[in-house]
Design a protein around this motif. Structure first.
Motif, PDB file in Angstrom:
ATOM      1  N   ILE A 264      -6.485   0.745  -8.280  1.00 33.03           N
ATOM      2  CA  ILE A 264      -7.119   1.076  -7.034  1.00 33.03           C
ATOM      3  C   ILE A 264      -6.494   2.675  -6.564  1.00 33.03           C
ATOM      4  N   PRO A 265      -5.229   2.631  -6.377  1.00 30.02           N
ATOM      5  CA  PRO A 265      -4.523   3.808  -6.072  1.00 30.02           C
ATOM      6  C   PRO A 265      -4.764   4.893  -7.028  1.00 30.02           C
ATOM      7  N   GLY A 266      -4.661   4.615  -8.317  1.00 31.72           N
ATOM      8  CA  GLY A 266      -5.061   5.358  -9.479  1.00 31.72           C
ATOM      9  C   GLY A 266      -6.330   6.196  -9.315  1.00 31.72           C
ATOM     10  N   PHE A 267      -7.494   5.257  -9.056  1.00 34.23           N
ATOM     11  CA  PHE A 267      -8.930   6.089  -8.896  1.00 34.23           C
ATOM     12  C   PHE A 267      -8.864   6.902  -7.496  1.00 34.23           C
ATOM     13  N   LEU A 268      -8.249   6.314  -6.611  1.00 34.23           N
ATOM     14  CA  LEU A 268      -8.212   7.029  -5.178  1.00 34.23           C
ATOM     15  C   LEU A 268      -7.251   8.590  -5.536  1.00 34.23           C
ATOM     16  N   ALA A 269      -6.202   8.575  -6.121  1.00 38.79           N
ATOM     17  CA  ALA A 269      -5.511   9.821  -6.571  1.00 38.79           C
ATOM     18  C   ALA A 269      -6.460  10.567  -7.335  1.00 38.79           C
ATOM     19  N   ALA A 270      -7.164  10.157  -8.451  1.00 39.92           N
ATOM     20  CA  ALA A 270      -8.068  10.977  -9.131  1.00 39.92           C
ATOM     21  C   ALA A 270      -9.187  11.683  -8.330  1.00 39.92           C
ATOM     22  N   ALA A 271      -9.954  10.736  -7.392  1.00 41.20           N
ATOM     23  CA  ALA A 271     -10.820  10.990  -6.622  1.00 41.20           C
ATOM     24  C   ALA A 271     -10.585  12.200  -5.764  1.00 41.20           C
ATOM     25  N   THR A 272      -9.410  12.083  -5.070  1.00 37.61           N
ATOM     26  CA  THR A 272      -8.995  13.109  -4.208  1.00 37.61           C
ATOM     27  C   THR A 272      -8.768  14.247  -4.957  1.00 37.61           C
ATOM     28  N   HIS A 273      -8.039  14.356  -6.000  1.00 38.53           N
ATOM     29  CA  HIS A 273      -7.658  15.404  -6.818  1.00 38.53           C
ATOM     30  C   HIS A 273      -8.980  16.287  -7.156  1.00 38.53           C
ATOM     31  N   HIS A 274      -9.945  15.454  -7.400  1.00 38.35           N
ATOM     32  CA  HIS A 274     -11.320  16.290  -7.839  1.00 38.35           C
ATOM     33  C   HIS A 274     -12.325  16.377  -6.688  1.00 38.35           C
ATOM     34  N   GLY A 275     -11.884  16.276  -5.365  1.00 39.42           N
ATOM     35  CA  GLY A 275     -12.511  16.514  -4.519  1.00 39.42           C
ATOM     36  C   GLY A 275     -13.813  15.774  -4.019  1.00 39.42           C
ATOM     37  N   TRP A 276     -13.804  14.379  -4.761  1.00 42.37           N
ATOM     38  CA  TRP A 276     -14.828  13.486  -4.462  1.00 42.37           C
ATOM     39  C   TRP A 276     -14.606  12.693  -3.149  1.00 42.37           C
ATOM     40  N   LEU A 277     -13.387  12.660  -2.783  1.00 39.64           N
ATOM     41  CA  LEU A 277     -13.045  11.878  -1.544  1.00 39.64           C
ATOM     42  C   LEU A 277     -12.244  12.939  -0.786  1.00 39.64           C
ATOM     43  N   GLY A 278     -12.326  12.677   0.442  1.00 39.81           N
ATOM     44  CA  GLY A 278     -11.471  13.472   1.393  1.00 39.81           C
ATOM     45  C   GLY A 278     -10.648  12.392   2.353  1.00 39.81           C
ATOM     46  N   PRO A 279      -9.766  13.063   3.301  1.00 42.43           N
ATOM     47  CA  PRO A 279      -8.909  12.331   4.089  1.00 42.43           C
ATOM     48  C   PRO A 279      -9.710  11.211   4.768  1.00 42.43           C
ATOM     49  N   GLY A 280      -8.861  10.235   4.976  1.00 44.38           N
ATOM     50  CA  GLY A 280      -9.364   9.011   5.725  1.00 44.38           C
ATOM     51  C   GLY A 280     -10.437   8.047   5.014  1.00 44.38           C
ATOM     52  N   ALA A 281     -10.829   8.433   3.749  1.00 51.30           N
ATOM     53  CA  ALA A 281     -11.983   7.892   3.026  1.00 51.30           C
ATOM     54  C   ALA A 281     -11.437   6.502   2.810  1.00 51.30           C
ATOM     55  N   MET A 282     -10.136   6.238   2.207  1.00 47.80           N
ATOM     56  CA  MET A 282      -9.633   5.009   2.068  1.00 47.80           C
ATOM     57  C   MET A 282      -9.540   4.015   3.246  1.00 47.80           C
ATOM     58  N   GLU A 283      -9.064   4.459   4.588  1.00 46.45           N
ATOM     59  CA  GLU A 283      -8.889   3.645   5.634  1.00 46.45           C
ATOM     60  C   GLU A 283     -10.269   3.476   5.968  1.00 46.45           C
ATOM     61  N   ALA A 284     -11.330   4.190   5.936  1.00 48.06           N
ATOM     62  CA  ALA A 284     -12.520   3.714   6.506  1.00 48.06           C
ATOM     63  C   ALA A 284     -13.405   2.524   5.357  1.00 48.06           C
ATOM     64  N   ILE A 285     -12.943   2.656   4.166  1.00 44.98           N
ATOM     65  CA  ILE A 285     -13.499   1.739   3.126  1.00 44.98           C
ATOM     66  C   ILE A 285     -12.759   0.392   3.413  1.00 44.98           C
ATOM     67  N   GLU A 286     -11.531   0.268   3.547  1.00 45.02           N
ATOM     68  CA  GLU A 286     -10.649  -0.809   3.989  1.00 45.02           C
ATOM     69  C   GLU A 286     -11.186  -1.455   5.143  1.00 45.02           C
ATOM     70  N   ALA A 287     -11.378  -0.717   6.319  1.00 46.86           N
ATOM     71  CA  ALA A 287     -12.121  -1.221   7.601  1.00 46.86           C
ATOM     72  C   ALA A 287     -13.514  -1.930   7.243  1.00 46.86           C
ATOM     73  N   GLU A 288     -14.301  -1.403   6.199  1.00 47.11           N
ATOM     74  CA  GLU A 288     -15.736  -1.890   6.083  1.00 47.11           C
ATOM     75  C   GLU A 288     -15.540  -3.320   5.135  1.00 47.11           C
ATOM     76  N   VAL A 289     -14.752  -3.070   4.167  1.00 45.66           N
ATOM     77  CA  VAL A 289     -14.432  -4.069   3.501  1.00 45.66           C
ATOM     78  C   VAL A 289     -13.805  -5.569   4.390  1.00 45.66           C
ATOM     79  N   GLU A 290     -12.970  -5.248   5.019  1.00 42.51           N
ATOM     80  CA  GLU A 290     -12.352  -6.354   5.938  1.00 42.51           C
ATOM     81  C   GLU A 290     -13.429  -6.963   6.759  1.00 42.51           C
ATOM     82  N   ALA A 291     -14.165  -6.107   7.449  1.00 40.87           N
ATOM     83  CA  ALA A 291     -15.256  -6.851   8.026  1.00 40.87           C
ATOM     84  C   ALA A 291     -16.148  -7.682   7.102  1.00 40.87           C
ATOM     85  N   GLU A 292     -16.652  -7.200   6.082  1.00 44.33           N
ATOM     86  CA  GLU A 292     -17.486  -7.602   4.971  1.00 44.33           C
ATOM     87  C   GLU A 292     -16.951  -9.074   4.626  1.00 44.33           C
ATOM     88  N   VAL A 293     -15.400  -9.038   4.226  1.00 42.14           N
ATOM     89  CA  VAL A 293     -15.011 -10.268   3.873  1.00 42.14           C
ATOM     90  C   VAL A 293     -14.982 -11.450   4.982  1.00 42.14           C
TER      91      VAL A 293
END
Length: 320
Positions: A264-293
């Motif tokens: 998970i952090p491995g892909f997050l690092a790669a996605a950030t490096h390539h510009g696919w994901l920006g700041p705050g993406a992980m936090e937003a995903i975690e909030a969505e997932v927490e609500a879904e679970v």
């Protein structure tokens, strides 16, 4: 790769991780009973491989299948309700953790028997071949299944009968609780598959991008040639084999070293490096997932038990 796809792939891995962690908590509270095998650490395999499959393809999995079920598109609600034993579960609460099934997504288990899914995959692929359908059957299994007769019989038949099966071995090194180096004279599992005259390849199962690329190559080959392909994903489970496992067979320091390669952090690092994901993406995903679970847990809690009058149903095959 697009930003939208990168976000979805990360969300799927985070959802699997969070669902598994929540299941462990609920198990200790005796909300979930029976055997349960968690997928922490192996998320890149399920998510990466599913990217290569279409909705018409069939999937067969093992008893450690929560990750595959979620990545295939089954809802967290139906999965959690099933683990609670509630009627709203994907199998009306009759299957539990090890027997998730969903005909709508062509997810054919969930199989509690080690290696038991491999002959089913042969049957599904044979049916597709006989009916002239272009589907791929993808069969997940662990390194422990390689020691079973079904492994050798199934791989042999898939090559002999020229069946469109994508064999995916999730090699987490320890099967149930014994190191592969102790149980197998040949620990390179691709060599075993190659002996049945099929193409075989190994990939880093902790790297989502590597798994996705290798799985796409394999699925394309199966689809085009109607021949089997063996893909070994070299991965590691962060948790014990099951909730009953005292985990005395490996050092904690080894687990810690593997956690440094967390997908998970491995892909997050790669996605950030390539510009696919920006700041705050992980936090937003975690909030969505927490609500879904948590919504899935509430759904399971509010679910209903099957009535005593219905307990005789499905003992023999019958219509719903």
């Amino acid at each position: 790769m697009t930003p939208a796809l990168a976000r979805e792939l990360l969300r799927q891995m985070v959802l699997i991780r969070r669902l598994e962690d929540r299941c462990a908590e609920l198990y200790t509270q005796q909300k979930i009973r029976g055997f349960m095998h968690l997928y922490n650490g192996e998320e890149a395999v399920a998510v990466g491989v599913m990217q290569a499959l279409g909705p018409q393809d069939s999937v067969v999995a093992t008893y450690r299948e929560h990750g595959q079920a979620l990545a295939r598109g089954m809802s967290a609600r139906s999965i959690m309700a099933e683990m609670y034993g509630k009627k709203e579960g994907c199998c009306r609460g009759r299957g539990g953790s090890m027997h998730l099934f969903d005909a709508a997504t062509r997810f054919y288990g969930g199989n509690a028997i080690v290696g038991g899914g491999l002959p089913l995959a042969v049957g599904l692929a044979l049916a597709d071949k006989m009916r002239g359908r272009p589907q791929v059957t993808c069969c997940f299994f662990g390194d422990g299944a390689v020691a079973e007769g079904e492994f050798h019989e199934s791989l042999n038949l898939s090559a002999l009968w020229k069946l469109p099966v994508l064999w995916v071995c999730e090699n987490n090194l320890y099967a149930m609780g014994t190191a592969l180096t102790i149980t197998e004279s040949q620990v390179d599992l691709t060599v075993k598959a190659a002996s049945y005259n099929m193409i075989s390849k190994a990939v880093d199962g902790m790297d989502l991008l590597a798994v996705r690329e290798a799985a796409q190559e394999a699925a394309d080959y199966v689809r085009e040639t109607k021949m089997p392909f063996f893909l070994e994903c070299r991965t590691y489970r962060f948790r014990a084999h099951s909730m009953f496992d005292a985990e005395l067979y490996r050092d904690k320091s080894e687990v810690s070293r593997w956690k440094e390669r967390d997908p998970i952090p491995g892909f997050l690092a790669a996605a950030t490096h390539h510009g696919w994901l920006g700041p705050g993406a992980m936090e937003a995903i975690e909030a969505e997932v927490e609500a879904e679970v948590e919504e899935a847990v509430a759904f399971a809690e509010a679910g209903s038990w099957e009535s005593v009058e219905d307990l005789h149903r499905f003992v023999h095959s019958e219509a719903l």
